[in-house]
Design an enzyme around this catalytic site. Structure first.
Site, PDB file in Angstrom:
ATOM      1  N   ASN A   1      76.709  29.969   5.293  1.00 23.67           N
ATOM      2  CA  ASN A   1      77.629  29.254   4.037  1.00 23.67           C
ATOM      3  C   ASN A   1      76.906  28.053   2.896  1.00 23.67           C
ATOM      4  O   ASN A   1      76.394  26.813   3.506  1.00 23.67           O
ATOM      5  CB  ASN A   1      78.565  28.625   5.151  1.00 23.67           C
ATOM      6  CG  ASN A   1      79.800  28.045   4.666  1.00 23.67           C
ATOM      7  OD1 ASN A   1      80.325  27.332   3.728  1.00 23.67           O
ATOM      8  ND2 ASN A   1      80.970  28.425   5.206  1.00 23.67           N
TER       9      ASN A   1
ATOM     10  N   SER B   1      82.674  32.791   4.274  1.00 27.95           N
ATOM     11  CA  SER B   1      83.668  31.553   3.937  1.00 27.95           C
ATOM     12  C   SER B   1      84.305  31.122   4.957  1.00 27.95           C
ATOM     13  O   SER B   1      84.625  32.107   5.448  1.00 27.95           O
ATOM     14  CB  SER B   1      84.157  31.551   1.793  1.00 27.95           C
ATOM     15  OG  SER B   1      84.567  30.704   1.440  1.00 27.95           O
ATOM     16  N   GLU B   2      84.261  29.837   5.045  1.00 27.01           N
ATOM     17  CA  GLU B   2      85.563  29.454   6.405  1.00 27.01           C
ATOM     18  C   GLU B   2      86.894  29.963   6.096  1.00 27.01           C
ATOM     19  O   GLU B   2      87.465  30.083   7.580  1.00 27.01           O
ATOM     20  CB  GLU B   2      85.411  27.933   6.656  1.00 27.01           C
ATOM     21  CG  GLU B   2      85.594  27.438   5.685  1.00 27.01           C
ATOM     22  CD  GLU B   2      84.454  26.561   4.872  1.00 27.01           C
ATOM     23  OE1 GLU B   2      83.796  27.268   4.304  1.00 27.01           O
ATOM     24  OE2 GLU B   2      84.333  25.706   4.193  1.00 27.01           O
ATOM     25  N   ASN B   3      87.384  30.077   4.524  1.00 25.95           N
ATOM     26  CA  ASN B   3      88.836  30.962   4.703  1.00 25.95           C
ATOM     27  C   ASN B   3      89.070  31.482   5.500  1.00 25.95           C
ATOM     28  O   ASN B   3      90.048  32.591   5.722  1.00 25.95           O
ATOM     29  CB  ASN B   3      89.136  30.114   3.138  1.00 25.95           C
ATOM     30  CG  ASN B   3      88.549  31.550   2.646  1.00 25.95           C
ATOM     31  OD1 ASN B   3      87.290  31.374   2.303  1.00 25.95           O
ATOM     32  ND2 ASN B   3      89.468  32.044   1.415  1.00 25.95           N
TER      33      ASN B   3
END
Lengths: 231, 223, 231, 223
Positions: free
Chosen positions: B24, B46-48
């Site tokens: 990430n 990606s954290e979304n």
């Protein structure tokens, strides 16, 4: 019960206009989850209907951020939001200004804690321990505890009167699928609110969604509104 | 070196730490790291809610529903999957990411990091960085050696609000690479054109010089 | 990194024979999660390979039940399981008998607590509060606490050395999908173990699985074994 | 009535409480409830990961991967969805099920229920019932009025190990329907052929007779 055709399926999910859906929100002081991350997956059409109903005010909003240019930001600019709970409000200068002037209260939660607090809030788990924020200012005033020699913070799950979420398609039973990164917090908020209102782009017949790929089963859904795009 | 070259050098150097696995990338210099990864070897998270972040789309092909955590348009790859934020952070906090590359305001010799707040300024955003640093198997910090005011960023102790305690593994600047092993900070690499003494003067943290110290020529390295 | 074709994708997921996969399990005293509910979604082919490797013994098994007729039961009948953690062992008479004779230790956990402990075990959350079992014998010796005037029990999340799970299809990157109710605990166990070994019925090219429908992204997978059915 | 008729009557009577919504049916008498539901109005949930449980398949059409929590083969319906056990129990524990119908060994006037263990016998199974009872909006207990030994099951206090405290809303037997409102047990319905006194003698729990007590003819009611 046993052998049911698609056109026989009746669930408690209602299909309403945005206006009728938003009429169900408690007038003053509701807690309201709003889906979306950045520009993606925000229930803009439902938020427009909230804006049109003036008595929905004094809102406590749970949303990862308040994206500039969104209808959530418009609602904030109308002074209808008294508190926002989320992880990232820094880039919105108007929110920063309002915070400094005491016009909005902000509760900052790390994004992973926020998302898990939503999911567990909808799962009957009231509190959990997370390593995130241990030893930082965001853990100040919170209970901490060691497990296996590591410090964890006790966090409380989230629930709300209403969730406004955005999905891609619903079937007529109320099952939902999302589109790409517009999924984000939406399925979690669907689980965590007393009243879940969903904005969708398309409504399909029961049986058209793959049962293996339904992300939000209709059990978490109360009202579905088809987005109407103005010509 | 100009600032833009410096940022690219640091990003390139960080990419050399990432041969394979799932990573990430934070905002700022870390975003540039993607350009220096071997295609197909490293998968970006990606954290979304996406594993398998592809390049920026061609002009006019942006999809509002396909963005990264920096809110920039991206593309999807053949092995991409989409999921909700809860599962995304389960990956991060649960120790499933091989590494994260993030920026920092300050890093301390004990692995503490400060990256989200400056004392005296309003802090209304933290995002996902605390979860990322708490959970990734390897935390690589990429940062200019000094801040915009010329103050050192690699310190004995952080003075800014912490992002996490003791989680940093590697610090990469335009002058040097430091690694923390068993709670001790080591200088592993220094670029040509700066002496050990000069580095010491701009690095208040106490560190040992690694037995395997590498001296590299930054200018030659960046393509 | 940026524009990658399916045949360029390399991940850390290994594709091995059952024998080579099981060779990775620590020889004595491993903790091992095993997927499946009833007859559905049990990694039978992997369990056969465990049976074939005698030194994998003194196992602590985490599995909802030990289904009679399954290879997990065979492993138990070979006295290779010293402890089982799960929710339902009542219907297996041999397990009941072994328990009475002190040959197996059983830790009984409500099924919902078990499943959430798996998911949170894989999510970096070490402990959580649940209303389930509050005021019952299963809460004896456990910490309890009141939130909003209701009693909750503190439960600890689960992790293990190995998870043996069963999926339907994997792509060559290691992404997984499941089939109907064979999904059950499998995706949760995939998250919670240090080494996740997956038995699949089919391996497809990268790009053949719908990115919206992948249930277990390859980040949770270590080894994939294609089930070989004897002719 | 024969036992089988009794069980069907109780199941039929429970079905009358379920006009619409999402319900989880336990094992035993509750399983029979499915036969008496109006098609398409009530959706059945099963804790092993399915919402929209269909009928048993025709002979020879069973699918090993399509079973209910009783491990019996089922079919899927047009609105069926599949999910993992964690999400399934989130539905249960999180209060999303409109009702559950379950069996019981004992029920107490305060809503306590004992359904999973008998003192002195080995107890190596609990399954999902504790989560179900802890979470469902409405807990309907279906049970014969007396156990196989002729002992009452509706008591002042449970003597067997509890499944949950104070969670029962409705108790349906072959003789009567009881409901708990604000912590008080009420007799709501009694079948023809048994007097209030006779019922009292086989029901040690203290209960009030509802102002709206219904007297029904069980034999006429079952089709």
């Amino acid at each position: 019960m046993q052998n049911v055709k698609g056109n026989q399926v009746e669930t408690n999910v209602q299909f309403l206009t945005a206006e009728d859906a938003i009429a169900k929100i408690p007038a003053n002081g509701a807690t309201m989850m709003v889906g979306g991350f950045g520009d993606s997956g925000i229930p803009e059409y439902l938020l427009q209907a909230v804006m049109n109903r003036d008595e929905v005010t004094e809102l406590t909003i749970m949303s990862n951020n308040i994206t500039e240019g969104s209808n959530l930001n418009e609602l904030f600019l109308l002074n209808r939001i008294k508190k926002a709970i989320g992880s990232y409000f820094t880039t919105n200068k108007a929110v920063m200004k309002a915070y400094n002037e005491g016009r909005i209260d902000i509760e900052l939660i790390p994004q992973g804690t926020f998302s898990e607090a939503l999911r567990l809030g909808g799962s009957g788990i009231p509190a959990f321990y997370t390593p995130t924020s241990a030893g930082t200012e965001l853990a100040e005033g919170k209970e901490t505890r060691y497990f296996n020699n590591r410090e964890y913070v006790l966090e409380h799950s989230l629930s709300a009167d209403v969730a406004l979420i955005k999905a891609y398609k619903a079937d007529k039973a109320g099952n939902l699928i999302y589109r790409k990164t517009a999924r984000n917090f939406n399925p979690l908020m669907a689980m965590a609110a007393d009243l879940t209102i969903v904005e969708v782009e398309e409504i399909v017949e029961v049986g058209e969604l793959d049962p293996e790929s339904i992300v939000t089963p209709f059990i978490f859904v109360d009202v579905i509104v088809k987005r109407v795009v103005n010509a | 070196m100009k600032l833009e070259s410096i940022r690219h050098y640091i990003a390139w150097r960080a990419a050399q730490e990432l041969k394979k696995g799932i990573v990430n990338l934070g905002i700022g210099i870390p975003t540039l790291v993607a350009d220096y990864l071997t295609p197909g070897k490293v998968t970006l998270h990606s954290e979304n809610g996406i594993l398998g972040v592809g390049a920026a789309p061609a002009e006019g092909f942006a999809d509002r529903d396909l963005i990264n955590a920096g809110k920039q348009p991206i593309t999807q790859l053949p092995h991409t999957s989409f999921f909700d934020s809860s599962l995304s952070f389960a990956m991060m906090r649960g120790g499933h990411l091989d590494a994260t590359v993030i920026g920092a305001l300050q890093v301390a010799e004990n692995g503490d990091i400060a990256s989200w707040a400056i004392p005296g300024k309003d802090v209304l955003g933290v995002g996902g960085v605390m979860d990322l640093v708490a959970g990734a198997k390897k935390v690589i910090v990429t940062t200019t050696h000094l801040n915009a005011k010329g103050e050192p960023k690699i310190l004995s102790r952080c003075t800014y609000p912490l992002t996490a305690k003791g989680r940093v593994d590697t610090v990469i600047t335009e002058y040097a690479v430091f690694k923390i092993r068993s709670g001790q900070l080591y200088l592993e690499e220094i670029v040509a054109g700066i002496s050990l003494d000069e580095l010491k003067q701009i690095t208040p943290a106490s560190y040992e010089v690694s037995a395997n110290l590498q001296r590299v020529n930054a200018f030659d390295l960046v393509k």
